[in-house]
Design a protein around this motif. Structure first.
Motif, PDB file in Angstrom:
ATOM      1  N   LEU A 419       0.834  -1.199   0.000  1.00 48.85           N
ATOM      2  CA  LEU A 419       0.000   0.000   0.000  1.00 48.85           C
ATOM      3  C   LEU A 419       0.869   1.250   0.000  1.00 48.85           C
ATOM      4  O   LEU A 419       0.581   2.221  -0.726  1.00 48.85           O
ATOM      5  CB  LEU A 419      -0.931  -0.008   1.212  1.00 48.85           C
ATOM      6  N   TYR A 420       1.921   1.227   0.803  1.00 45.42           N
ATOM      7  CA  TYR A 420       2.853   2.361   0.842  1.00 45.42           C
ATOM      8  C   TYR A 420       3.384   2.647  -0.564  1.00 45.42           C
ATOM      9  O   TYR A 420       3.371   3.802  -1.030  1.00 45.42           O
ATOM     10  CB  TYR A 420       4.006   2.056   1.790  1.00 45.42           C
ATOM     11  N   ASN A 421       3.853   1.626  -1.239  1.00 48.12           N
ATOM     12  CA  ASN A 421       4.442   1.810  -2.573  1.00 48.12           C
ATOM     13  C   ASN A 421       3.412   2.305  -3.579  1.00 48.12           C
ATOM     14  O   ASN A 421       3.727   3.140  -4.444  1.00 48.12           O
ATOM     15  CB  ASN A 421       5.061   0.493  -3.057  1.00 48.12           C
ATOM     16  N   LYS A 422       2.167   1.809  -3.481  1.00 49.45           N
ATOM     17  CA  LYS A 422       1.119   2.262  -4.402  1.00 49.45           C
ATOM     18  C   LYS A 422       0.859   3.757  -4.252  1.00 49.45           C
ATOM     19  O   LYS A 422       0.707   4.481  -5.241  1.00 49.45           O
ATOM     20  CB  LYS A 422      -0.177   1.483  -4.153  1.00 49.45           C
ATOM     21  N   ILE A 423       0.781   4.214  -3.006  1.00 48.32           N
ATOM     22  CA  ILE A 423       0.501   5.632  -2.771  1.00 48.32           C
ATOM     23  C   ILE A 423       1.648   6.498  -3.275  1.00 48.32           C
ATOM     24  O   ILE A 423       1.425   7.510  -3.965  1.00 48.32           O
ATOM     25  CB  ILE A 423       0.251   5.881  -1.266  1.00 48.32           C
ATOM     26  N   VAL A 424       2.874   6.115  -2.949  1.00 53.23           N
ATOM     27  CA  VAL A 424       4.045   6.895  -3.389  1.00 53.23           C
ATOM     28  C   VAL A 424       4.111   6.934  -4.911  1.00 53.23           C
ATOM     29  O   VAL A 424       4.277   8.012  -5.520  1.00 53.23           O
ATOM     30  CB  VAL A 424       5.337   6.306  -2.800  1.00 53.23           C
ATOM     31  N   ASP A 425       3.960   5.794  -5.555  1.00 53.59           N
ATOM     32  CA  ASP A 425       4.055   5.734  -7.015  1.00 53.59           C
ATOM     33  C   ASP A 425       2.943   6.545  -7.680  1.00 53.59           C
ATOM     34  O   ASP A 425       3.180   7.246  -8.681  1.00 53.59           O
ATOM     35  CB  ASP A 425       3.976   4.278  -7.499  1.00 53.59           C
ATOM     36  N   THR A 426       1.731   6.463  -7.114  1.00 55.28           N
ATOM     37  CA  THR A 426       0.586   7.167  -7.704  1.00 55.28           C
ATOM     38  C   THR A 426       0.831   8.671  -7.765  1.00 55.28           C
ATOM     39  O   THR A 426       0.609   9.317  -8.807  1.00 55.28           O
ATOM     40  CB  THR A 426      -0.692   6.884  -6.892  1.00 55.28           C
ATOM     41  N   PHE A 427       1.301   9.254  -6.668  1.00 52.57           N
ATOM     42  CA  PHE A 427       1.402  10.714  -6.624  1.00 52.57           C
ATOM     43  C   PHE A 427       2.738  11.233  -7.156  1.00 52.57           C
ATOM     44  O   PHE A 427       2.801  12.372  -7.627  1.00 52.57           O
ATOM     45  CB  PHE A 427       1.111  11.205  -5.203  1.00 52.57           C
ATOM     46  N   GLU A 428       3.749  10.421  -7.133  1.00 48.71           N
ATOM     47  CA  GLU A 428       4.983  10.835  -7.803  1.00 48.71           C
ATOM     48  C   GLU A 428       4.760  10.891  -9.318  1.00 48.71           C
ATOM     49  O   GLU A 428       5.311  11.762  -9.997  1.00 48.71           O
ATOM     50  CB  GLU A 428       6.124   9.884  -7.462  1.00 48.71           C
ATOM     51  N   SER A 429       3.913   9.973  -9.823  1.00 52.21           N
ATOM     52  CA  SER A 429       3.624   9.973 -11.261  1.00 52.21           C
ATOM     53  C   SER A 429       2.799  11.187 -11.670  1.00 52.21           C
ATOM     54  O   SER A 429       2.708  11.514 -12.858  1.00 52.21           O
ATOM     55  CB  SER A 429       2.882   8.688 -11.646  1.00 52.21           C
ATOM     56  N   HIS A 463      -6.907  -2.324  -0.913  1.00 49.90           N
ATOM     57  CA  HIS A 463      -5.985  -1.217  -1.175  1.00 49.90           C
ATOM     58  C   HIS A 463      -6.551  -0.216  -2.162  1.00 49.90           C
ATOM     59  O   HIS A 463      -6.283   0.992  -2.070  1.00 49.90           O
ATOM     60  CB  HIS A 463      -4.642  -1.764  -1.684  1.00 49.90           C
ATOM     61  N   GLY A 464      -7.331  -0.699  -3.104  1.00 47.58           N
ATOM     62  CA  GLY A 464      -7.936   0.211  -4.072  1.00 47.58           C
ATOM     63  C   GLY A 464      -8.893   1.183  -3.398  1.00 47.58           C
ATOM     64  O   GLY A 464      -8.928   2.378  -3.737  1.00 47.58           O
ATOM     65  N   GLN A 465      -9.671   0.694  -2.431  1.00 52.67           N
ATOM     66  CA  GLN A 465     -10.598   1.557  -1.707  1.00 52.67           C
ATOM     67  C   GLN A 465      -9.851   2.571  -0.841  1.00 52.67           C
ATOM     68  O   GLN A 465     -10.261   3.732  -0.724  1.00 52.67           O
ATOM     69  CB  GLN A 465     -11.536   0.709  -0.838  1.00 52.67           C
ATOM     70  N   ILE A 466      -8.770   2.118  -0.238  1.00 54.47           N
ATOM     71  CA  ILE A 466      -7.958   3.042   0.565  1.00 54.47           C
ATOM     72  C   ILE A 466      -7.376   4.129  -0.324  1.00 54.47           C
ATOM     73  O   ILE A 466      -7.369   5.318   0.031  1.00 54.47           O
ATOM     74  CB  ILE A 466      -6.842   2.292   1.312  1.00 54.47           C
ATOM     75  N   LEU A 467      -6.871   3.746  -1.489  1.00 55.70           N
ATOM     76  CA  LEU A 467      -6.269   4.714  -2.407  1.00 55.70           C
ATOM     77  C   LEU A 467      -7.289   5.752  -2.858  1.00 55.70           C
ATOM     78  O   LEU A 467      -6.966   6.945  -2.995  1.00 55.70           O
ATOM     79  CB  LEU A 467      -5.665   3.981  -3.605  1.00 55.70           C
TER      80      LEU A 467
END
Length: 536
Positions: A419-429, A463-467
């Motif tokens: 989940l940590y990596n998904k959030i970081v990758d999403t907003f860095e992109s 994780h999708g719902q959290i994102l």
């Protein structure tokens, strides 16, 4: 300390009211079954439960009220009826077992008193009255057995009434209250601990607490984040909590200490100023060895040095570590965002942290700094708040001369790495210069998770719902981005905390329980069952 949290989950993972309700229904059923062979069984069990209830109320009615007394009495009586039926013995043959349960509870309520003997004396009288002389002798001997067990256990863990703590755990099955605090309060030491309060745009409050939000739910600081959330939002602000320096040695040990902390924050807000135009530093991230340090700003100094780990688990910044480093214009923030790995702070790690902090000092000041905060509830994702508590999900967006940073804060205890990596990758992109994700380290739900003692954020929630919820919080923060005035106040609160010595004693107790816990349970509970089944 995770081993203590893991052990805690064994006893604290169920609602006492629910346990009592199930016990009442099951007791009625077992008594009815026993009445098929002994017509007076329901009456005898009711009388036994009444005696236990009377003893508990007489011991300390101010602490153990009728509702709690009923919890203990009904479960003690249920155990008696169960073993009577299992071994096909006369009603109340196993009364000693129920009396021992009650005695253990009384030890938790009045650790230095001999009130715990009362149920054993009562059972001795019952056995004598019905002519069970062997059981009469065993019940008298068991008074000495419990006292000897207590003496031996307390000698193993010097400076801590470990038997009292064990009894308090048992009692906590019957009542969601602060009786266990008594065991912790004796270890507490008075200490002045800092709080950092940021008021952003007159609307949002960020509290950086060097009090650790533990040790457990319902105990001391375990509800710190919840209580601050309730108090701050009750004053018309939105609220975000960040954990600073300190592990369990900084746990508030009782409700009074918790109230002092909450009142200190309320006082700051009651006399808050308009603040000054926002100031910030350029967001930076440095990895040195096994330590990662991220520099961010809330719009006023001191700036945030968010500390996490690369390979080890990200789990608290002990006070002894903070004393060995120079933070300069920064305050340390415990990221608590990586569960996997060893929980450790070695000399090389402290040296790495020091180098990372030194690199942060070179961050340039922003010519123009903007800040925005967004917050959403996670109640729809986690109704019971086991992974994400009432303080929800916060997003703090900073913009330094056009470069944006994002700090996402979950009200939880540690974080799933994927989940940590998904959030970081999403907003860095999406063009963010720097993205960091942290949790509050709340211990409100300690005792829920299987194995580790609690659930980390993203353990069971999709994780999708959290994102999606994070994206909503970030969207609110982006829309509110501006030159908002920021007020900062540092306060020190004098409260009783566990302390380094108390923390060490607790750890010793945990190690002792792991070694001889089965023996304690055998002596306290299994042995009387065996003796009665053989002799009755």
């Amino acid at each position: 300390m995770r081993s203590f949290e893991k052990g805690y989950s064994i006893l604290f993972g169920r609602s006492p009211r629910r346990v009592a309700l199930y016990a009442t229904a099951l007791l009625a059923f077992l008594a009815a079954l026993k009445a098929l062979s002994a017509q007076r069984a329901p009456l005898l069990y009711a009388l036994f439960g009444g005696v236990i209830l009377l003893i508990l109320l007489s011991a300390d009615r101010a602490v153990i009220n009728p509702r709690r007394s009923y919890y203990v009495a009904v479960i003690s009586t249920l155990v008696v009826s169960f073993f009577d039926l299992l071994f096909q013995k006369a009603p109340l043959t196993f009364a000693l077992v129920g009396a021992v349960i009650t005695a253990v509870v009384l030890q938790s309520l009045k650790c230095r008193s001999f009130w715990y003997i009362a149920p054993l004396v009562a059972v001795s009288a019952i056995y004598y009255a019905v002519g069970e002389l062997y059981l009469f002798a065993i019940s008298l001997i068991y008074i000495a057995v419990l006292q000897l067990t207590r003496f031996v256990i307390n000698q193993i863990v010097r400076g801590l009434d470990a038997m009292c703590m064990f009894s308090s755990f048992i009692y906590s099955v019957f009542a969601e209250d602060d009786v266990l605090e008594d065991a912790f309060r004796e270890l507490g030491r008075l200490e002045r601990v800092p709080l950092h309060v940021f008021i952003i745009g007159g609307r949002h409050v960020v509290v950086v607490s060097d009090f650790h939000p533990g040790p457990f739910r319902h105990i001391g600081g375990g509800m710190l984040v919840d209580e601050l959330q309730k108090a701050v939002e009750g004053m018309g602000y939105s609220f975000t909590f960040l954990h600073g320096v300190g592990s369990h040695e900084r746990d508030p040990v009782d409700g009074e200490s918790l109230r002092r902390i909450v009142n200190a924050v309320k006082t700051v807000l009651a006399y808050g100023r308009n603040g000054a135009p926002p100031r910030g530093i350029y967001p930076q991230s440095h990895i040195v060895g096994d330590v990662k340090v991220v520099g961010l700003s809330l719009g006023a100094p001191p700036y945030l040095a968010v500390v996490s780990r690369v390979n080890s688990a990200s789990d608290d910044i002990p006070t002894w570590v903070s004393r060995l480093v120079d933070t300069g214009a920064y305050i340390l923030i415990d990221a608590q965002n990586k569960f996997d790995g060893a929980v450790q702070w070695r000399e090389v790690d402290v040296a790495s942290l020091s180098k990372g902090l030194k690199a942060l000092q070179e961050a340039p000041q922003c010519r123009v700094f903007k800040i925005g905060v967004g917050k959403v509830s996670a109640h729809h994702l986690d109704v019971l708040g086991y992974e994400i508590g009432p303080a929800g999900i916060s997003a703090i967006v900073g913009e330094c001369d056009g470069a944006r940073s994002l700090l996402v804060v979950f009200d939880g205890n540690n974080l799933h790495s994927e989940l940590y990596n998904k959030i970081v990758d999403t907003f860095e992109s999406r063009g963010y210069k720097l993205v960091e994700v942290v949790t509050t380290d709340t211990h409100r739900a300690t005792g829920i998770g299987i194995g580790k003692g609690y659930r980390i954020v993203g353990e069971r929630i999709d994780h999708g719902q959290i994102l999606k919820a994070v994206e909503e919080a970030v969207s609110i923060a982006e829309r509110s981005l501006g030159n908002h005035n920021v007020d900062y106040k540092r306060v020190e609160v004098e409260a009783y905390v566990l302390g380094e010595e108390g923390f060490r004693k607790i750890q010793d107790a945990v190690r002792m329980y792991k070694k001889v816990g089965v023996l304690i349970a055998a002596v306290v509970f299994a042995l009387p069952i065996l003796l009665i089944s053989l002799l009755a």
